[in-house]
Scaffold this active site. Structure first.
Site, PDB file in Angstrom:
ATOM      1  N   LYS A  49     123.890  49.410 -14.367  1.00 42.39           N
ATOM      2  CA  LYS A  49     123.709  48.030 -13.898  1.00 42.39           C
ATOM      3  C   LYS A  49     122.449  47.921 -13.038  1.00 42.39           C
ATOM      4  CE  LYS A  49     128.615  47.139 -14.227  1.00 42.39           C
ATOM      5  NZ  LYS A  49     129.943  47.225 -13.613  1.00 42.39           N
ATOM      6  N   GLN A  93     132.964  47.355  -8.028  1.00 43.35           N
ATOM      7  CA  GLN A  93     133.231  48.206  -9.192  1.00 43.35           C
ATOM      8  C   GLN A  93     134.688  48.671  -9.182  1.00 43.35           C
ATOM      9  OE1 GLN A  93     130.948  48.921 -11.719  1.00 43.35           O
ATOM     10  NE2 GLN A  93     132.722  49.820 -12.732  1.00 43.35           N
ATOM     11  N   ASP A 116     131.386  38.775 -11.710  1.00 43.16           N
ATOM     12  CA  ASP A 116     132.280  39.399 -12.687  1.00 43.16           C
ATOM     13  C   ASP A 116     133.296  38.400 -13.235  1.00 43.16           C
ATOM     14  OD1 ASP A 116     131.880  41.978 -13.506  1.00 43.16           O
ATOM     15  OD2 ASP A 116     132.846  42.897 -11.768  1.00 43.16           O
TER      16      ASP A 116
END
Ligand code: NDP
Length: 287
Positions: A49, A93, A116
């Protein structure tokens, strides 16, 4: 269907849009990635990322915390990032260390920075068709279908898997007015699964079981999207394993009209969509 090529095209578009945004006097979009603990796959996902962000001009910072960080301390970190005007997007994460409630941490995110698309406000907005941050993997699946010019309206879509990060949001996207698929969602309690999957014009596998979808489960000419990423032992590889999807590619590709490979299908799309979400967060587009 070549996910790498489509993802590259999306990333190039994001790069151009970021350049225009910065040239018009704004600072570069900035993403904070929170990495707590040392889950084996997470570190490499986070590296990916970071690299992809840099390539399109999105600044990113990785905030590492030890696996024994308390839930309270992690929540305080999230609150501080929420309040930090220099951060546009926040990504926590997953998985988090076992003693921390992922739900509480996700709920603590500012929905306007939730790139997200996991916060309940974004999930609810998606469901009712309001602008929202959409979870990157289902958004990537839709982007692949659209760019491959797969005919969706009125078609029968079957999604195997009902997780909150893939199956459910993808079902919401596909049934949306304007997309107009007729959607069926299957799971481990579905009876006669193969009878359902054989009706699919578009079949999506998001199960987490290697080569689960076999040729006999697929209608001739169907579009098959394989979301699965499974590690299976492979002593012939230096790292000792290889990645396979949830679809038996060799068999199903004889039957399908279109199919995504693993790797090189949905996976690359996920990061591309995250970058697009981060740019949108900076621009305030989804709020
Ligand atoms: P989950 O484990 O959260 O969900 C799996 C789903 O599959 C569940 O709904 C489960 O049913 C269903 N399922 C399991 N066994 C069967 C069965 N025998 N028959 C029918 N349905 C079954 O997984 P995720 O959604 O998080 O991920 C799915 C896959 O996608 C994984 O391989 C993951 O690695 C991959 N993935 C890939 C991403 C990418 O970027 N390409 C991103 C995210 C995930 P039930 O609900 O009843 O348990």
């Amino acid at each position: 269907m070549d996910g790498r090529a489509v993802a590259q095209a999306v990333r190039e578009e994001v790069r151009e849009e970021v350049a225009t945004w910065v040239a018009s006097g704004h600072r570069a979009p900035r993403l904070a990635v929170v990495l707590a603990g040392d889950h084996p796959a997470s570190a490499s996902y986070v590296r990916g990322k970071r690299k992809a962000s840099a390539e399109v001009g999105v600044e990113s910072e990785t905030i590492r915390r030890d696996a024994d960080i308390s839930e309270q301390a992690l929540l305080e970190l999230v609150h501080a990032l929420n309040a930090n005007d220099g951060i546009d997007g926040i990504l926590v994460q997953l998985p988090l260390p076992g003693h921390i409630s992922e739900k509480r941490v996700i709920h603590a995110l500012d929905p306007a920075k939730d790139v997200d698309g996991f916060h309940p406000e974004n999930v609810g907005r998606l469901l009712i068709g309001d602008p929202a941050f959409v979870s990157a993997t289902p958004a990537g699946v839709m982007e692949l279908l659209v760019r491959a010019k797969i005919d969706i309206p009125g078609k029968r879509a079957v999604i195997v898997g009902r997780s909150n990060i893939v199956g459910k949001p993808l079902a919401a996207l596909m049934m949306q007015r304007g997309t107009d698929a007729t959607v069926t969602v299957c799971h481990s309690r579905t009876q006669n699964l193969e009878n359902v999957t054989r009706q699919a014009d578009i079949l999506v596998a998001a199960i987490g079981r290697p080569a689960f979808i076999t040729q006999d489960m697929v209608k001739p000419g169907a579009t098959v999207i394989d979301v699965g990423i499974n590690r299976i032992d492979d002593p012939s590889r230096e790292r000792g394993y290889r990645l396979v999807g949830d679809v038996d590619f060799d068999g199903v590709s004889k039957q399908a009209g279109h199919i995504t490979p693993v790797p090189g299908g949905v996976g690359p799309m996920t990061i591309a969509m995250l970058l697009r979400n981060t740019l949108a967060a900076a621009q305030g587009t989804y709020r």
